[in-house]
Design a protein around this motif. Structure first.
Motif, PDB file in Angstrom:
ATOM      1  N   ARG A   1       6.740   8.055  -5.130  1.00 36.02           N
ATOM      2  CA  ARG A   1       5.870   9.094  -4.604  1.00 36.02           C
ATOM      3  C   ARG A   1       5.292   9.966  -5.711  1.00 36.02           C
ATOM      4  O   ARG A   1       5.970  10.286  -6.683  1.00 36.02           O
TER       5      ARG A   1
ATOM      6  N   PRO B   1      13.622   4.138  -3.235  1.00 31.34           N
ATOM      7  CA  PRO B   1      14.996   4.246  -3.711  1.00 31.34           C
ATOM      8  C   PRO B   1      15.116   3.542  -5.052  1.00 31.34           C
ATOM      9  O   PRO B   1      14.236   2.783  -5.436  1.00 31.34           O
TER      10      PRO B   1
ATOM     11  N   SER C   1       1.208   8.016  -1.222  1.00 33.38           N
ATOM     12  CA  SER C   1       2.309   7.372  -1.948  1.00 33.38           C
ATOM     13  C   SER C   1       3.646   7.729  -1.310  1.00 33.38           C
ATOM     14  O   SER C   1       3.789   8.792  -0.699  1.00 33.38           O
ATOM     15  N   VAL C   2       4.599   6.832  -1.456  1.00 35.17           N
ATOM     16  CA  VAL C   2       5.904   7.031  -0.818  1.00 35.17           C
ATOM     17  C   VAL C   2       7.016   6.914  -1.852  1.00 35.17           C
ATOM     18  O   VAL C   2       6.866   6.267  -2.889  1.00 35.17           O
ATOM     19  N   ASP C   3       8.119   7.556  -1.512  1.00 38.30           N
ATOM     20  CA  ASP C   3       9.286   7.499  -2.372  1.00 38.30           C
ATOM     21  C   ASP C   3       9.904   6.120  -2.347  1.00 38.30           C
ATOM     22  O   ASP C   3       9.807   5.403  -1.361  1.00 38.30           O
TER      23      ASP C   3
ATOM     24  N   ARG D   1      -0.550  -4.772  11.504  1.00 34.36           N
ATOM     25  CA  ARG D   1       0.723  -4.492  10.821  1.00 34.36           C
ATOM     26  C   ARG D   1       1.902  -4.946  11.702  1.00 34.36           C
ATOM     27  O   ARG D   1       2.832  -5.585  11.224  1.00 34.36           O
TER      28      ARG D   1
ATOM     29  N   PRO E   1      11.126  -6.669  -3.976  1.00 32.75           N
ATOM     30  CA  PRO E   1      12.254  -7.368  -4.618  1.00 32.75           C
ATOM     31  C   PRO E   1      12.420  -8.794  -4.093  1.00 32.75           C
ATOM     32  O   PRO E   1      12.796  -9.697  -4.849  1.00 32.75           O
ATOM     33  N   ASP E   2      12.112  -8.997  -2.826  1.00 33.89           N
ATOM     34  CA  ASP E   2      12.257 -10.339  -2.256  1.00 33.89           C
ATOM     35  C   ASP E   2      11.204 -11.300  -2.790  1.00 33.89           C
ATOM     36  O   ASP E   2      11.524 -12.421  -3.201  1.00 33.89           O
TER      37      ASP E   2
ATOM     38  N   ARG F   1      15.503   0.962  -7.630  1.00 35.00           N
ATOM     39  CA  ARG F   1      15.327  -0.476  -7.478  1.00 35.00           C
ATOM     40  C   ARG F   1      16.001  -1.188  -8.635  1.00 35.00           C
ATOM     41  O   ARG F   1      16.037  -0.689  -9.752  1.00 35.00           O
TER      42      ARG F   1
ATOM     43  N   ALA G   1       6.240  -5.343   4.215  1.00 40.05           N
ATOM     44  CA  ALA G   1       6.001  -4.105   3.475  1.00 40.05           C
ATOM     45  C   ALA G   1       7.259  -3.696   2.716  1.00 40.05           C
ATOM     46  O   ALA G   1       8.367  -3.752   3.256  1.00 40.05           O
ATOM     47  N   PHE G   2       7.087  -3.344   1.474  1.00 41.12           N
ATOM     48  CA  PHE G   2       8.140  -2.853   0.583  1.00 41.12           C
ATOM     49  C   PHE G   2       9.219  -3.902   0.287  1.00 41.12           C
ATOM     50  O   PHE G   2      10.317  -3.558  -0.135  1.00 41.12           O
ATOM     51  N   ALA G   3       8.869  -5.156   0.482  1.00 42.23           N
ATOM     52  CA  ALA G   3       9.822  -6.234   0.169  1.00 42.23           C
ATOM     53  C   ALA G   3       9.515  -6.838  -1.200  1.00 42.23           C
ATOM     54  O   ALA G   3       9.764  -8.028  -1.430  1.00 42.23           O
TER      55      ALA G   3
ATOM     56  N   TYR H   1       0.850  -1.191   0.000  1.00 39.53           N
ATOM     57  CA  TYR H   1       0.000   0.000   0.000  1.00 39.53           C
ATOM     58  C   TYR H   1       0.891   1.249   0.000  1.00 39.53           C
ATOM     59  O   TYR H   1       1.792   1.373   0.833  1.00 39.53           O
TER      60      TYR H   1
END
Lengths: 111, 467
Positions: free
Chosen positions: B239, B250, B246-248, B364, B442-443, B252, B438-440, B201
Motif C-alpha cells: 500500500r 503481508p 493500492s493495498v497492503d 471478477r 506466489p502461486d 511475502r 487475485a493476489f496469488a 491490480y
C-alpha cells in the motif's frame, strides 16, 4: 500491446455483425466499412472539428475520426438490449471523505 | 571482467558476486551503462541513460555493503525503468512527442521503493507513445523509434513496455520495470523471450507513473526468471498512501511456496487462431506442466470483452489526455492512428463506460468461481511471434487472433506471468502465460519457476546480446 488497437479492429467487425442483426436500431449509426463513415458519425466528427478550434482538425482527419466514431458505436451496440437489472454498482474510486482509505484492509483479508 | 558474463546472471547470482566482492555495484552499473550505450541504440530500447544517478546510487550501495548494511536481494543491482515512471530530474517523456521535455522533481513510488531496496537506476527505457493509449498499428509508434527484439533486428520488441523487455533480453540490465493496461507486459515479454510479471491490480502503486487507465493500469517487472520477478515484486508491492487503489501486502516469501500437484486450466479455443509453432510450443509446455498436476479445459466467462475494454480505455484515456487531444498536440504523435484516436474517445458515452464498469465485478466473480476448480489458467501468451518492423500489425500475420484471454484477465484485475516457451517462425521466441487468482502471485511464480527448472528457454541468449 494495447488494447485500443485490438479493440478498434474487433469493433469494426463487431459493428458490422451487429448492424446486420439489428438494422433498425443502428440504421443511422451503422458503419459502412468500405463506404466511408456514417452520417451520424460524420456529424459528430464535424462537431468536434467545430468545437475544438485549437486542434485544427483537417477535413480529411475529421473524416477518419468519423470512422473511429463508428467503431465506438459498436461499444454501444454491444451493451444495448441486454438486461442490466442484475448487474452490481460499478467499482468507482470516489469516497466521501479523504480520511477513509479505499482499500485499508490487508491483502490476506481480501482473498 | 569478461565481456558479457554478468549480463545474463540472475539477481541472486549477481548478489552473491557483490557480497563476495567479486564485483562492486559501481562496476556493475558501469558495465550496464556501457552495454546500454553500445547495444541500446541498435535496439532503440533506451530513452535516457542516467550515469550520474546510477553511479551515486551504486557508490552508496557499495559503501553500505562494506559497512555491513545489506538492504536485501536487490542491493547494488542495476535496473531500468520504462519511461512512463517519474525519476527525479530525468526526462520522463512517456514515449511521446508532446512530453519530450517533461521532467519531474520526484520519483515514482516504485522507483523510490527500488531505491530503498538498494537497486540502482541506470536508464529510462523506451516505450510506445502514451503506452498505446491513443491507438497504434506499427512498431514505430514511439518517440525513440521502433524498438527491436534482440532476437531479430527486423522484428518488433512488442509493446508498450518495449525497451524494458528488449533491454533485459539483450542483457543490458538485470531487470526492468514496465506497466500493463491490457497486454503491455505480456506482449513484449513474449516477443523478447523474457519473464514478465503483471501483478494483481492494486498490488503495486502507480503513483508517479503515467495514467492511461486508472482502473486497469498495473506495474510489474521484466526479469531473467520467475524467481527474479518475485524478488523485484516483493520490493515494489504494498500500500502507498499516494495511490488510493493500492493495498497492503503481508510479508511475502521470496522463495515461493510449492504445491505438490497443480490443477491447471486451459481456456477453450486458446490455440484456435495461433501460429503453428505457437501451438506446438504450447502443447509441449502443457506436457511439461502435465507432469506437475492435472490439465483440464475451461470455458472463459462469456462477456463482451472488446466492448468493455474499449469503453474503459477510451473513457479513461480520453479524460487523461483530454488536454493534448483538445489543443491538437496529440497530432504530433508518431502513429497516424494515435494522432486521431483520442478524438473519437471524446464521444464515448458515460452510460457505455458505466455499463462496461458494471460488468467487471461479475467478471471478477466468474474468475473466482473458475479458480475454485483450477489453481491457474494457462495459454500461449500471444498468438504469434513478433511482428516484422516494416509491416502494419494488421497486415503481419493474417488469420491469427490473440483471443480474449489477456483482456479478460486485465478486466478482472488478476495477475499473470509470461515465461519463454520456445521459438517459432524465424527463431523468434514464444511465451507461455500463467494466470491466477487475485493476489496469488506466489502461486503463479511458483509454477513458472517449476516450469523453468524443467526447460531451458529462459537461458537462451539472443544474437544481439553477444555481438
Amino acid at each position: 500491446m494495447t488494447t485500443r488497437k485490438r479493440f478498434l479492429e474487433h469493433a469494426a467487425i463487431a459493428a458490422a455483425v451487429v448492424s446486420t442483426l439489428a438494422k433498425a436500431d443502428l440504421a443511422a449509426a451503422a458503419p459502412a466499412a468500405k463506404r466511408g463513415p456514417s452520417a451520424v458519425a460524420l456529424a459528430l466528427a464535424r462537431w468536434l472539428q467545430r468545437t475544438l478550434p485549437r486542434a485544427r482538425l483537417s477535413n480529411s482527419l475529421t473524416e477518419k475520426i468519423a470512422g473511429d466514431i463508428d467503431d465506438g458505436f459498436a461499444v454501444n451496440a454491444a451493451f444495448r438490449n441486454k438486461s442490466n437489472a442484475h448487474l452490481p454498482e460499478p467499482d468507482f474510486l470516489f469516497v466521501a471523505s479523504e480520511d477513509i482509505p479505499i482499500s485499508p484492509q490487508p491483502r490476506s483479508e481480501l482473498r | 571482467m569478461r565481456t558479457d558474463e554478468p549480463a545474463f546472471q540472475t539477481i541472486p547470482s549477481l548478489g552473491k558476486m557483490l557480497r563476495a566482492r567479486q564485483i562492486s555495484s559501481v562496476e556493475l552499473a558501469k558495465y550496464c551503462l556501457d552495454r546500454l550505450a553500445r547495444l541500446g541504440p541498435r535496439l532503440h530500447s533506451v530513452a535516457a541513460l542516467m550515469p550520474s544517478r546510477a553511479l551515486q546510487e551504486a557508490k552508496a550501495a557499495d559503501a553500505e555493503l562494506a559497512a555491513g548494511k545489506d538492504r536485501g536481494p536487490l542491493h547494488g543491482i542495476p535496473y531500468g525503468a520504462k519511461d512512463l515512471f517519474a525519476a527525479r530530474g530525468a526526462p520522463t517523456t512517456w514515449g511521446a512527442a508532446p512530453y519530450r521535455r517533461q521532467v519531474f522533481d520526484s520519483d515514482a513510488t516504485v522507483v523510490r521503493r527500488l531505491h530503498d531496496a538498494g537497486a540502482v537506476l541506470v536508464a529510462k527505457l523506451a516505450m510506445i507513445e502514451l503506452a498505446g493509449g491513443m491507438g497504434y498499428n506499427e512498431a514505430g509508434a514511439s518517440l525513440t523509434g521502433a524498438c527491436r527484439t534482440p532476437w531479430s533486428l527486423d522484428h518488433w520488441s512488442g509493446g508498450s513496455s518495449s525497451g524494458s523487455a528488449a533491454s533485459v533480453s539483450a542483457g543490458l540490465v538485470p531487470f526492468a520495470i514496465g506497466s500493463e493496461t491490457d497486454g503491455s507486459i505480456m506482449n513484449p515479454a513474449s516477443y523478447c523471450g523474457v519473464t514478465g510479471l503483471r501483478p494483481t491490480y492494486g498490488l503495486v502503486s502507480r503513483h508517479g507513473a503515467m495514467a492511461l487507465s486508472w482502473t486497469l493500469d498495473k506495474v510489474g517487472p521484466f526479469c531473467r526468471s520467475a524467481q527474479d520477478a518475485d524478488l523485484v515484486l516483493n520490493a515494489m508491492a504494498g500500500r502507498d498512501p499516494l495511490d488510493r487503489t493500492s493495498v497492503d501486502t503481508p510479508a511475502r516469501n521470496a522463495a515461493p511456496s510449492e504445491r505438490k500437484t497443480w490443477r491447471i486450466g486451459v481456456p477453450a479455443h486458446v490455440t484456435d487462431k495461433v501460429q503453428p509453432e505457437v501451438r506446438h510450443n504450447f502443447e509441449a509446455a502443457l506436457r511439461v506442466l502435465g507432469t506437475m498436476g492435472t490439465v483440464e479445459h475451461i470455458a472463459l466467462p462469456d462477456f463482451p470483452y472488446n466492448a468493455m475494454i474499449g469503453a474503459v480505455i477510451s473513457g479513461e484515456a480520453g479524460s487523461a489526455f483530454r488536454d493534448i487531444i483538445e489543443d491538437g498536440r496529440v497530432q504530433s504523435l508518431a502513429s497516424p492512428l494515435g494522432r486521431r484516436g483520442g478524438y473519437s474517445s471524446l464521444t464515448i458515452s458515460a452510460v457505455d463506460y458505466i455499463d462496461a464498469m458494471r460488468r467487471r465485478p461479475p467478471l471478477r466473480s466468474a474468475f473466482a468461481k473458475i479458480f475454485e476448480t483450477v489453481d491457474v489458467l494457462v495459454g500461449p501468451t500471444y498468438s504469434t511471434v513478433s511482428y516484422p518492423i516494416d509491416l502494419p500489425f494488421d497486415k503481419a500475420y493474417p488469420g491469427t487472433d490473440d483471443g480474449p484471454f489477456i483482456t479478460a484477465c486485465n478486466l478482472a484485475g488478476i495477475p499473470a506471468i509470461s515465461v519463454p516457451s520456445g521459438f517459432g517462425h524465424l527463431g523468434l521466441p514464444t511465451g507461455l502465460m500463467i494466470a491466477g487468482p487475485a493476489f496469488a502471485e506466489p502461486d503463479i511464480v511458483a509454477l513458472a519457476a517449476r516450469f523453468q527448472r524443467q526447460t531451458a528457454f529462459h537461458h537462451k541468449r539472443p544474437p544481439v546480446a553477444v555481438s
